[in-house]
Design a protein around this motif. Sequence first.
Motif, mmCIF file in Angstrom:
data_model
loop_
_atom_site.group_PDB
_atom_site.id
_atom_site.type_symbol
_atom_site.label_atom_id
_atom_site.label_comp_id
_atom_site.label_asym_id
_atom_site.label_seq_id
_atom_site.Cartn_x
_atom_site.Cartn_y
_atom_site.Cartn_z
ATOM 1 N N TRP A 181 -2.526 -29.488 -25.932
ATOM 2 C CA TRP A 181 -3.031 -29.719 -24.576
ATOM 3 C C TRP A 181 -2.045 -29.284 -23.496
ATOM 4 N N ARG A 182 -0.744 -29.292 -23.784
ATOM 5 C CA ARG A 182 0.247 -28.836 -22.799
ATOM 6 C C ARG A 182 0.845 -27.478 -23.182
ATOM 7 N N ARG A 183 0.294 -26.863 -24.212
ATOM 8 C CA ARG A 183 0.740 -25.543 -24.685
ATOM 9 C C ARG A 183 -0.477 -24.632 -24.809
ATOM 10 N N PRO A 184 -1.123 -24.326 -23.698
ATOM 11 C CA PRO A 184 -2.440 -23.668 -23.754
ATOM 12 C C PRO A 184 -2.440 -22.304 -24.418
ATOM 13 N N HIS A 185 -1.325 -21.581 -24.365
ATOM 14 C CA HIS A 185 -1.302 -20.265 -25.003
ATOM 15 C C HIS A 185 -1.592 -20.352 -26.501
ATOM 16 N N ALA A 186 -1.313 -21.505 -27.103
ATOM 17 C CA ALA A 186 -1.504 -21.635 -28.548
ATOM 18 C C ALA A 186 -2.943 -21.391 -28.949
ATOM 19 N N TYR A 187 -3.901 -21.756 -28.092
ATOM 20 C CA TYR A 187 -5.306 -21.601 -28.459
ATOM 21 C C TYR A 187 -5.745 -20.137 -28.511
ATOM 22 N N LEU A 188 -4.912 -19.241 -28.023
ATOM 23 C CA LEU A 188 -5.205 -17.810 -28.123
ATOM 24 C C LEU A 188 -4.763 -17.228 -29.464
ATOM 25 N N ASP A 189 -4.078 -18.033 -30.274
ATOM 26 C CA ASP A 189 -3.555 -17.594 -31.567
ATOM 27 C C ASP A 189 -4.610 -17.835 -32.649
ATOM 28 N N PRO A 209 -15.830 -15.312 -25.061
ATOM 29 C CA PRO A 209 -15.837 -15.351 -23.587
ATOM 30 C C PRO A 209 -14.915 -16.439 -23.024
ATOM 31 N N GLY A 210 -14.951 -17.615 -23.620
ATOM 32 C CA GLY A 210 -14.109 -18.702 -23.132
ATOM 33 C C GLY A 210 -12.632 -18.422 -23.332
ATOM 34 N N LEU A 211 -12.294 -17.838 -24.466
ATOM 35 C CA LEU A 211 -10.891 -17.518 -24.724
ATOM 36 C C LEU A 211 -10.402 -16.410 -23.797
ATOM 37 N N ALA A 212 -11.277 -15.458 -23.495
ATOM 38 C CA ALA A 212 -10.904 -14.409 -22.542
ATOM 39 C C ALA A 212 -10.651 -15.014 -21.164
ATOM 40 N N ALA A 213 -11.484 -15.978 -20.762
ATOM 41 C CA ALA A 213 -11.281 -16.651 -19.473
ATOM 42 C C ALA A 213 -9.975 -17.437 -19.475
ATOM 43 N N LEU A 214 -9.663 -18.092 -20.591
ATOM 44 C CA LEU A 214 -8.398 -18.824 -20.687
ATOM 45 C C LEU A 214 -7.216 -17.861 -20.583
ATOM 46 N N ALA A 215 -7.284 -16.748 -21.292
ATOM 47 C CA ALA A 215 -6.196 -15.772 -21.234
ATOM 48 C C ALA A 215 -5.985 -15.271 -19.807
ATOM 49 N N ASP A 216 -7.078 -15.033 -19.098
ATOM 50 C CA ASP A 216 -6.974 -14.570 -17.712
ATOM 51 C C ASP A 216 -6.387 -15.651 -16.813
ATOM 52 N N ASP A 217 -6.815 -16.892 -16.998
ATOM 53 C CA ASP A 217 -6.292 -17.984 -16.173
ATOM 54 C C ASP A 217 -4.807 -18.231 -16.441
ATOM 55 N N LEU A 218 -4.388 -18.014 -17.671
ATOM 56 C CA LEU A 218 -2.964 -18.164 -17.977
ATOM 57 C C LEU A 218 -2.160 -17.019 -17.370
ATOM 58 N N ALA A 219 -2.709 -15.807 -17.440
ATOM 59 C CA ALA A 219 -2.000 -14.647 -16.899
ATOM 60 C C ALA A 219 -1.848 -14.727 -15.385
ATOM 61 N N THR A 220 -2.848 -15.270 -14.713
ATOM 62 C CA THR A 220 -2.817 -15.334 -13.246
ATOM 63 C C THR A 220 -2.170 -16.612 -12.711
ATOM 64 N N GLY A 221 -1.944 -17.580 -13.596
ATOM 65 C CA GLY A 221 -1.371 -18.851 -13.157
ATOM 66 C C GLY A 221 -2.395 -19.876 -12.731
ATOM 67 N N TRP A 223 -4.524 -21.527 -14.569
ATOM 68 C CA TRP A 223 -4.529 -22.705 -15.443
ATOM 69 C C TRP A 223 -3.436 -23.679 -15.022
ATOM 70 N N HIS A 224 -2.250 -23.154 -14.757
ATOM 71 C CA HIS A 224 -1.123 -24.025 -14.399
ATOM 72 C C HIS A 224 -1.354 -24.708 -13.051
ATOM 73 N N GLU A 225 -1.999 -24.015 -12.136
ATOM 74 C CA GLU A 225 -2.322 -24.648 -10.853
ATOM 75 C C GLU A 225 -3.346 -25.759 -11.040
ATOM 76 N N ARG A 226 -4.368 -25.489 -11.860
ATOM 77 C CA ARG A 226 -5.436 -26.454 -12.046
ATOM 78 C C ARG A 226 -4.967 -27.679 -12.814
ATOM 79 N N HIS A 227 -4.004 -27.474 -13.711
ATOM 80 C CA HIS A 227 -3.573 -28.570 -14.581
ATOM 81 C C HIS A 227 -2.103 -28.927 -14.385
ATOM 82 N N ALA A 228 -1.648 -28.794 -13.172
ATOM 83 C CA ALA A 228 -0.243 -29.105 -12.883
ATOM 84 C C ALA A 228 0.109 -30.537 -13.256
#
Length: 247
Positions: A181-189, A209-221, A223-228
């Motif tokens: 839950w605090r290591r979101p990149h892991a779900y892309l593995d 589709p959901g994983l692609a959206a997660l990858a994009d949100d992680l790349a742009t930051g 995810w980190h803004e939403r779940h600070a």
Amino acid sequence: MAVYDALGGTYGRTRRPDARIAARIHAALADAVDVIDVGAGTGSYEPPGTVLAVEPSEVMVGQRPPGTAPVVRAVAERLPVRDDAADAVMAVLTVHHWTDLETGLAELRRVARRRIVVLTWDQSIYRERFWLVREYVPQAAALDDSRAVPIERLAALLGGARQEIVPVPHDCADGFGAAYWRRPHAYLDPQVRAGISMLAQSGEDALAPGLAALADDLATGRWHERHADLLTLDAIDVGYRLLAADV
């Protein structure tokens, strides 16, 4: 074929016991001298007093480390042991895979002399609090909607069980559903996903589709803004529950 004959080939690489969760399970087993582990998998949380592991999947049995308890290939609904065979019976993150819950739980009660301990999760809390299924892969949550056992029903079928919240630490060693839950990149593995049944059984095409959206949100930051708020926490309650029932 057992579920994990198809899914469990790399299970042992990501599903290792977490010492904090193990301590809770072992405390719930109290002073049980002998324990049977049902739906045992690779034996992650078996205490030293485990006298038998019951696991239907040959693939999972093959990943049990040397020195673990003797194992028999069987299902929870037909435990190949006598009545009152052990002080305690444990079942860790397994009841949602059983084909006949009532029969399986009746078997646990038949075999346990003193106590039954079950680790599971509350799907309603999980859906609400876990960002991955809420925001990115709701179809995985839909799969678990169909098989997750309501906590109150499970407690009742156990003849009345005490419930304990099991917080998930931010660095959880056991890679189950919400472990990262605090290591979101892991779900892309893909290897991580292979060890999480709700993701592995949903299928890569459905998750893409959901994983692609997660990858994009992680790349742009984003995810980190939403779940600070999550980044400041050491552990969270996302619905995992430990049930202990005396018999």
